[in-house]
Design an enzyme around this catalytic site. Structure first.
Site, short mmCIF file in Angstrom:
data_model
loop_
_atom_site.label_atom_id
_atom_site.label_comp_id
_atom_site.label_asym_id
_atom_site.label_seq_id
_atom_site.Cartn_x
_atom_site.Cartn_y
_atom_site.Cartn_z
N HIS A 167 51.94 35.60 41.91
CA HIS A 167 51.31 34.35 41.17
C HIS A 167 51.39 34.41 39.78
O HIS A 167 51.68 33.66 38.88
CB HIS A 167 49.79 34.03 41.50
CG HIS A 167 49.46 33.42 42.83
ND1 HIS A 167 50.26 33.56 43.92
CD2 HIS A 167 48.66 32.19 42.82
CE1 HIS A 167 49.73 32.52 44.83
NE2 HIS A 167 48.76 32.13 44.27
N HIS A 195 43.87 39.64 42.57
CA HIS A 195 44.66 40.93 42.29
C HIS A 195 43.71 41.85 41.25
O HIS A 195 42.82 41.70 40.60
CB HIS A 195 45.90 40.55 41.52
CG HIS A 195 46.81 39.78 42.57
ND1 HIS A 195 47.76 40.49 43.47
CD2 HIS A 195 47.03 38.46 42.89
CE1 HIS A 195 48.52 39.84 43.87
NE2 HIS A 195 48.22 38.57 43.95
#
EC number: 3.6.1.-
Length: 335
Positions: free
Chosen positions: A210, A297
């Site tokens: 991303h 993340h």
């Protein structure tokens, strides 16, 4: 009335040493900046990305709600039932219909800008011009980098290869019998194949796709439209290039040496529609980058996503400035 003192009467220690032709000139211009480095405006623009990741990560650490919410390391996200925010859910509408297909929106904004900017050709006319071809080649180069990192590289993409190289593997989670036979699960080499059989990636370093996508897409749009914006605002183009004779010069010098392709391209005005669409897509990508930094993340996964994205942007938008042969193929935005 006292007599006016002549210059010779002034003590020599106040005058300083006499000027001679052998003394170094105080107005010697500084050495030119390397063409491989960004301008001040570009540096400010680029700094937004690490600052965004830093602020999002700090928020996730300091926010009591986010910090107390369970986090799944295998999915790099909070479980949906414990998500501290709507944007912390992987199935939020912006993630599903914008980030997941982010390169489509990047491509759409790029095409609209290329077809409407008079600096590249006659607006809304599908004429092939040198600048449109160069812009398309830059887009193709960035797209190729996005492809080998996230989609395909003579098999699995580099993100999946890196995950396996750092010790990761696919673990079967849906079927209890499959979990007992992990040797079969190790054969699933890509994340897509692993998820298709009900498994999850575990054990390796997973570069944030991303972060990589959002920085690559918005960075491409920013570098393409920035010369048009600075020209519209009357700002000086501070980019420098290495000429074929080995001299470093400003972009303005190289532009003066070029022949104009058509009389209607002498005025580089901004077409509002193309620039506004590109800015809108880039702004939404920035917002989703902030959300990714806050809710998805680890710090290191986001940092490596940033580095890989910056590497691709540097090769396409900065390396040609110091390599005339490469610049002859890819060109430069606005030149």
């Amino acid at each position: 009335m006292s007599a006016r003192r002549r210059p010779a009467d002034i003590p020599s220690d106040l005058n300083g040493p006499p000027l001679t032709t052998t003394m170094p000139a105080s107005s010697t211009p500084p050495s030119p900046r390397s063409p491989f480095l960004p301008t001040r405006l570009e540096a400010l623009l680029i700094s937004i990305y690490p600052l965004t990741l830093f602020l999002g990560s700090v928020f996730s650490t300091l926010s009591a709600t986010t910090r107390s919410a369970p986090y799944s390391a295998s999915s790099q996200s909070h479980p949906p039932e414990f998500a501290p925010s709507y944007f912390a859910k992987k199935k939020n509408i912006f993630n599903v219909y914008f980030v997941k297909v982010g390169w489509f929106w990047t491509t759409l904004a790029f095409v609209v800008f290329v077809l409407t900017n008079p600096g590249l050709g006659v607006p809304l006319r599908p004429y092939v011009t040198r600048r449109r071809v160069a812009a398309s080649l830059r887009y193709a180069a960035v797209t190729a980098w996005w492809t080998v990192i996230t989609q395909w590289f003579f098999g699995p993409p580099l993100i999946d290869r890196g995950f396996r190289f750092t010790g990761g593997q696919c673990e079967m989670l849906r079927d209890a019998a499959a979990r007992e036979d992990m040797s079969d699960a190790r054969e699933y080499f890509t994340a897509a194949a692993c998820k298709a059989v009900g498994g999850q990636w575990k054990g390796g370093h997973d570069i944030s796709g991303h972060v990589f996508l959002l920085i690559m897409g918005s960075g491409l749009l920013w570098f393409e439209i920035l010369p048009a914006l600075t020209r519209a605002e009357g700002l000086r183009d501070g980019r420098r290039v290495l000429l074929s004779d080995g001299k470093v010069a400003s972009v303005a010098v190289e532009k003066q040496a070029e022949k104009k392709e058509a009389a209607n391209q002498t005025q580089e005005q901004v077409t509002a529609a193309g620039v506004k669409i590109a800015l809108g897509v880039a702004a939404l990508m920035w917002w989703m980058l902030l959300m990714t930094a806050a809710f998805f993340h680890t710090w290191f996964e986001k940092f490596t996503g940033l580095l890989v994205a910056f590497a691709g942007l540097w090769v396409v938008y900065f390396l040609p400035r110091g390599v005339p042969a490469l610049r002859a193929v890819l060109g430069m935005p606005g030149v």
